[in-house]
Design an enzyme around this catalytic site. Structure first.
Site, short mmCIF file in Angstrom:
data_model
loop_
_atom_site.label_atom_id
_atom_site.label_comp_id
_atom_site.label_asym_id
_atom_site.label_seq_id
_atom_site.Cartn_x
_atom_site.Cartn_y
_atom_site.Cartn_z
N HIS A 174 16.22 6.03 -0.01
CA HIS A 174 15.20 6.48 0.97
C HIS A 174 13.78 6.32 0.42
O HIS A 174 12.86 7.01 0.86
CB HIS A 174 15.41 7.94 1.38
CG HIS A 174 16.82 8.28 1.73
ND1 HIS A 174 17.32 8.25 3.01
CD2 HIS A 174 17.87 8.63 0.94
CE1 HIS A 174 18.60 8.58 3.01
NE2 HIS A 174 18.97 8.81 1.77
N SER A 295 -10.26 -10.49 -2.92
CA SER A 295 -10.77 -10.19 -1.59
C SER A 295 -12.19 -10.71 -1.51
O SER A 295 -12.94 -10.68 -2.49
CB SER A 295 -10.75 -8.68 -1.37
OG SER A 295 -11.70 -8.34 -0.37
N LYS A 301 -10.05 -6.03 -5.76
CA LYS A 301 -8.72 -6.35 -5.23
C LYS A 301 -8.02 -7.48 -5.98
O LYS A 301 -8.63 -8.41 -6.46
CB LYS A 301 -8.82 -6.74 -3.75
CG LYS A 301 -9.18 -5.60 -2.83
CD LYS A 301 -8.17 -4.47 -2.82
CE LYS A 301 -6.99 -4.76 -1.93
NZ LYS A 301 -7.35 -4.85 -0.51
N GLU A 308 3.71 -11.29 -0.11
CA GLU A 308 3.60 -10.92 1.31
C GLU A 308 4.07 -12.06 2.20
O GLU A 308 4.73 -11.85 3.22
CB GLU A 308 2.15 -10.56 1.65
CG GLU A 308 1.68 -9.28 0.96
CD GLU A 308 0.17 -9.12 1.08
OE1 GLU A 308 -0.28 -8.65 2.13
OE2 GLU A 308 -0.55 -9.48 0.14
#
Ligand code: ARG
Length: 475
Positions: A174, A295, A301, A308
């Site tokens: 979970h 970024s 970043k 992704e």
């Protein structure tokens, strides 16, 4: 055509006034520009050129061997096809969308080059068995390439697993801290998944490996061909037994796509973990510049874009599977032009899958785990509560259900005290269960927890090292 249309047919294709050179005998005029645009597959099926040439070489050799064409014609065909292969490789082949597809482009060019003999190549053959053969050969090559990539990705994971066989990390259910595991064990879970993906590919390859060539349009041929000869020349196990099935079956592509979808799902789970693991609150791993991007606005970043995108590729790959299932659903036997829509989903899915595997293998090799932080977090969230309950069962002979209840109260006590289970004073523990002794502390550390899980397939470092060694030896 409206100038805002995504395709400008009138600019691109003037519309053919002449009938198709390959099949235009009973036609007096050519197709409309729209007909040509919707009909042509050369824009994508040129990918099959190598398979098409190999199929034609096998077919011509068989025709000559069976006395259906002369040896001289076969010779001319062979030389002509070799020259065409060189032309395509050099980027000098004049692809024509008026000739619809790769099969007619190559055949027409062959006749341009060698004359009469080129026109004999299509004896005892149809584009229906031709495309089914070419596409099987292409998918078979793709399977072999992807199998090698799966093996390489497994090797990268198993190598890392061997190195981190004893490094604890939080194990989750979970996405809540469950029990400590080792990083190596976690990585080997993916090795098992990819091994099954390879198994599925091998199964698909075995069923795929029957040769449609000689089925002709759908009914077979009146020429005395030798289907065993073409099948074996092309590395197939045998000729397909039913000519109608041979030209209309696309199961092989669907099995490839379903395997791709399952494997992409596996890769997406790992990709998601990479994304989580390198995010700031977790910091389990660090990816180098090689697999991250910056970024344009936030200088701090370091984004895991490759992971992704692997996560997102499942959309494309599942889409390909659903697209082809939908194309094939309800199609009457045998061939229908609908089936031309089989190729792009397969090409696209194969490319995405290959890229996803390369990106995952690359990131596995690139990632730098912060093993100290993983270990620290492995002990958080009362992750050794099960070890405490197991101790109560072993030391006090309590039934597990009761031990579970007592452990729950000890966790609540630790929560109130704001400490871990290992930091809970013995006196506090004894106020819950007087028979608890200081021996309990021997099972509450993260190391003791993982070391104790020696059951086959468990997370104990020695088990993980064994499994990693077994897998690396296999690979
Ligand atoms: N380009 C076609 C395809 O990919 C080749 C087969 C065409 N056969 C036919 N009978 N029109 O399916």
């Amino acid at each position: 055509m409206n100038s805002n249309s995504p395709i400008r047919l009138d600019d691109k294709l003037p519309g053919n006034t002449a009938a198709n050179r390959q099949w235009g005998g009973r036609f007096t005029a050519g197709p409309s520009a729209i007909m040509q645009e919707i009909n042509a597959s050369i824009g994508f099926d040129r990918k099959l050129w190598r398979q098409d040439i190999n199929g034609s070489l096998a077919h011509a050799a068989m025709l000559a061997h069976c006395g259906i064409i002369t040896a001289a014609d076969e010779h001319a065909i062979r030389d002509g096809l070799a020259a065409i292969a060189a032309e395509i490789e050099a980027g000098a082949f004049p692809f024509e969308s008026a000739l619809e597809d790769i099969h007619m482009n190559i055949e027409s060019r062959l006749t341009e080059r060698i004359g009469e003999a080129g026109k004999r190549l299509h004896t005892a053959r149809s584009r229906n068995d031709q495309v089914a053969t070419d596409f099987r050969l292409w998918v078979r090559d793709a399977i072999d390439g992807l199998d090698a990539q799966l093996a390489d990705t497994m090797k990268a994971l198993a190598g890392r697993a061997a190195a981190h066989a004893a490094d604890p990390m939080p194990g989750f259910t979970h996405l809540q801290a469950a029990q400590p595991v080792t990083l190596g064990h976690h990585m080997l879970a993916y090795v098992e998944m990819l091994a099954r993906d390879r198994g599925r590919l091998a199964d698909a390859r075995r069923r795929l490996n029957e040769c449609p060539l000689g089925a002709a349009a759908l009914a077979g041929t009146s020429f005395p061909i030798d289907r065993e000869a073409t099948a074996s020349a092309l590395g197939f196990d045998r000729p397909a037994a039913n000519s109608i099935d041979a030209v209309s079956d696309r199961d092989f592509a669907l099995e490839f796509l379903s395997t791709a979808a399952i494997s992409a799902m596996h890769l997406s789970r790992f990709a998601e973990e990479i994304v989580i693991w390198c995010s700031a609150p977790w910091r389990f791993i660090r990816l180098s510049d090689a697999f991250t991007t910056g970024s344009s606005i936030m200088p701090q970043k370091r984004n895991p874009d490759a992971a992704e995108l692997v996560r997102a590729f499942t959309g494309r790959i599942n889409g390909a599977l659903v697209a082809l299932l939908t194309v094939m659903k309800g199609l009457p036997l045998a061939y229908a032009k609908d089936m031309q829509e089989d190729k792009e989903p397969v090409f696209d899915a194969a490319e995405a899958w290959a890229l996803a595997l390369a990106a995952i293998a690359g990131q596995v090799r690139d990632m730098q785990p912060d093993t100290a932080r993983m270990k620290e977090l492995a002990g958080s969230g009362f992750a050794t509560a099960t070890d405490l309950a197991d101790w109560l069962v072993r030391a006090l002979a309590l039934p597990f259900r009761e031990a579970h209840h007592i452990t729950g109260r000890l966790v609540a006590a630790a929560e109130v005290a704001g400490c871990t289970l290992a930091e809970l004073p013995l006196a506090t523990m004894q106020s819950v269960e007087p028979r608890i002794t200081s021996d309990v502390f021997s099972v509450l550390s993260v190391e003791a927890s993982v070391a104790s899980r020696r059951s086959y397939g468990g997370t104990a470092p020695e088990r993980v090292a064994e499994q990693a060694a077994r897998l690396l030896a296999q690979l």
